[in-house]
Write a protein that holds these residues in place. Structure first.
Motif, PDB file in Angstrom:
ATOM      1  N   ALA A 123       2.860  -1.747   5.811  1.00 19.79           N
ATOM      2  CA  ALA A 123       1.907  -0.633   5.599  1.00 19.79           C
ATOM      3  C   ALA A 123       2.928   1.174   5.470  1.00 19.79           C
ATOM      4  CB  ALA A 123       0.909  -0.219   6.080  1.00 19.79           C
ATOM      5  N   ARG A 124       3.727   0.520   6.577  1.00 20.23           N
ATOM      6  CA  ARG A 124       4.404   1.993   6.801  1.00 20.23           C
ATOM      7  C   ARG A 124       5.703   1.340   5.911  1.00 20.23           C
ATOM      8  NH1 ARG A 124       9.238   2.054   9.712  1.00 20.23           N
ATOM      9  NH2 ARG A 124       8.921  -0.160  10.023  1.00 20.23           N
ATOM     10  N   GLU A 125       6.368   0.548   5.856  1.00 19.90           N
ATOM     11  CA  GLU A 125       7.376   0.669   4.672  1.00 19.90           C
ATOM     12  C   GLU A 125       6.556   1.327   3.493  1.00 19.90           C
ATOM     13  OE1 GLU A 125      10.574  -2.782   6.317  1.00 19.90           O
ATOM     14  OE2 GLU A 125       8.280  -3.240   5.693  1.00 19.90           O
ATOM     15  N   LEU A 126       6.343   0.690   2.865  1.00 30.48           N
ATOM     16  CA  LEU A 126       5.592   1.461   1.571  1.00 30.48           C
ATOM     17  C   LEU A 126       5.250   2.250   1.285  1.00 30.48           C
ATOM     18  CD1 LEU A 126       4.754  -0.164  -1.334  1.00 30.48           C
ATOM     19  CD2 LEU A 126       1.980  -0.841  -0.140  1.00 30.48           C
ATOM     20  N   GLU A 127       4.897   3.099   2.807  1.00 29.87           N
ATOM     21  CA  GLU A 127       4.663   4.522   2.407  1.00 29.87           C
ATOM     22  C   GLU A 127       5.866   5.081   2.062  1.00 29.87           C
ATOM     23  OE1 GLU A 127       2.982   8.117   2.639  1.00 29.87           O
ATOM     24  OE2 GLU A 127       1.221   6.332   2.357  1.00 29.87           O
ATOM     25  N   ASN A 128       6.771   4.541   3.490  1.00 28.32           N
ATOM     26  CA  ASN A 128       7.887   5.052   2.701  1.00 28.32           C
ATOM     27  C   ASN A 128       8.758   4.901   2.017  1.00 28.32           C
ATOM     28  OD1 ASN A 128      11.445   4.755   2.233  1.00 28.32           O
ATOM     29  ND2 ASN A 128      10.418   5.862   4.726  1.00 28.32           N
ATOM     30  N   MET A 129       8.605   4.245   0.600  1.00 23.51           N
ATOM     31  CA  MET A 129       8.333   4.064  -0.645  1.00 23.51           C
ATOM     32  C   MET A 129       7.899   4.556  -0.920  1.00 23.51           C
ATOM     33  SD  MET A 129       8.760  -0.197  -0.681  1.00 23.51           S
ATOM     34  CE  MET A 129      10.039  -0.397  -2.120  1.00 23.51           C
ATOM     35  N   ILE A 130       6.573   4.841  -1.376  1.00 22.32           N
ATOM     36  CA  ILE A 130       6.128   5.907  -1.846  1.00 22.32           C
ATOM     37  C   ILE A 130       6.138   7.663  -1.595  1.00 22.32           C
ATOM     38  CG2 ILE A 130       3.684   7.218  -1.811  1.00 22.32           C
ATOM     39  CD1 ILE A 130       2.085   4.370  -1.713  1.00 22.32           C
ATOM     40  N   GLN A 131       6.952   7.485  -0.309  1.00 19.80           N
ATOM     41  CA  GLN A 131       7.274   9.238  -0.632  1.00 19.80           C
ATOM     42  C   GLN A 131       9.045   8.914  -0.587  1.00 19.80           C
ATOM     43  OE1 GLN A 131       5.657  11.957   0.845  1.00 19.80           O
ATOM     44  NE2 GLN A 131       3.660  10.510   1.502  1.00 19.80           N
ATOM     45  N   THR A 132       9.520   8.489  -0.835  1.00 16.75           N
ATOM     46  CA  THR A 132      10.487   8.295  -1.414  1.00 16.75           C
ATOM     47  C   THR A 132      10.836   8.535  -3.651  1.00 16.75           C
ATOM     48  OG1 THR A 132      12.164   7.146   0.099  1.00 16.75           O
ATOM     49  CG2 THR A 132      12.620   6.729  -1.979  1.00 16.75           C
TER      50      THR A 132
END
Length: 221
Positions: free
Chosen positions: A68-77
């Motif tokens: 979930a943390r990595e997916l949120e990082n991808m969304i922000q990118t």
């Protein structure tokens, strides 16, 4: 023929643009197969002809199973890259059983807000290519960047041609060891877009302008 060049720095992007690339995949860390670029360096890119630039969205090397943390990082990118002015995105997410992570991909496509999305070479690892292709068609991916299986695309050219025939919406984009001396083969197979780093020197991360220009020889006839 449309040539998409994978570029691992802003300097590489500028080299590829000047040499005649028709689309750029902008990323970092060629040793890892590409990760998300440093968006703070967007201003260093010189693109007077407004050639499409797609940003890779991959927070790290390794597998394509994201928490979930990595997916949120991808969304922000994706949001930040969109604000910079990129023209599309390149990403992919898998489950631990090497199936398309539909929930993650749907979330990322929504974040892209209508800009074209390419499912990258995570596709090389899927356990059921035909079924995965149909899923990505339905999700609305514009392209699938793949070599068919891990390795060089030319070794799986028949598989890629078959996937291209059965795809109803998503374009199959051969990538992985693609070079200009293969161009006639790919054209004869019906492909009109190719992906290449155009790197010809060992241990280099710089695209070769002459290699990029060689991809254009049929366009000049």
């Amino acid at each position: 023929m449309i040539l998409e060049v994978a570029c691992f720095s802003e300097q590489a992007v500028n080299i590829a643009l000047q040499a005649g690339a028709q689309r750029i995949e902008w990323c970092r860390q060629w040793q890892e197969g590409g990760t998300s670029p440093d968006l703070s360096q967007w201003s260093q890119i010189q693109n007077p002809n407004h050639i499409p630039i797609f940003a890779m969205v991959r927070p790290r090397g390794g597998d394509f199973v994201y928490d979930a943390r990595e997916l949120e990082n991808m969304i922000q990118t994706i949001h930040s890259a969109g604000e910079c002015g990129v023209n599309g995105f390149v990403f992919g997410a898998l489950t631990r059983s090497n199936e398309v992570d539909e929930e993650a991909c749907h979330t990322l496509i929504q974040a892209a807000s209508g800009l074209p999305c390419t499912f990258h070479r995570a596709f090389d690892l899927v356990s059921k290519p035909d079924e995965s292709l149909l899923i990505l068609n339905e999700m609305g991916f514009s392209r699938i960047l793949t070599s068919g299986k891990p390795g060089k695309a030319i070794d799986e050219k028949e598989m890629l041609q078959r996937l291209s025939y059965i795809s109803t919406q998503t374009k199959i984009l051969p990538g992985g060891g693609v070079r200009s001396d293969q161009l006639e083969t790919w054209l004869n197979l019906g492909f009109d877009e190719l992906h290449s780093s155009c790197i010809t020197q060992t241990n280099s991360e710089w695209p070769d302008p002459l290699e990029i220009q060689q991809f254009q020889r049929f366009n000049r006839q």
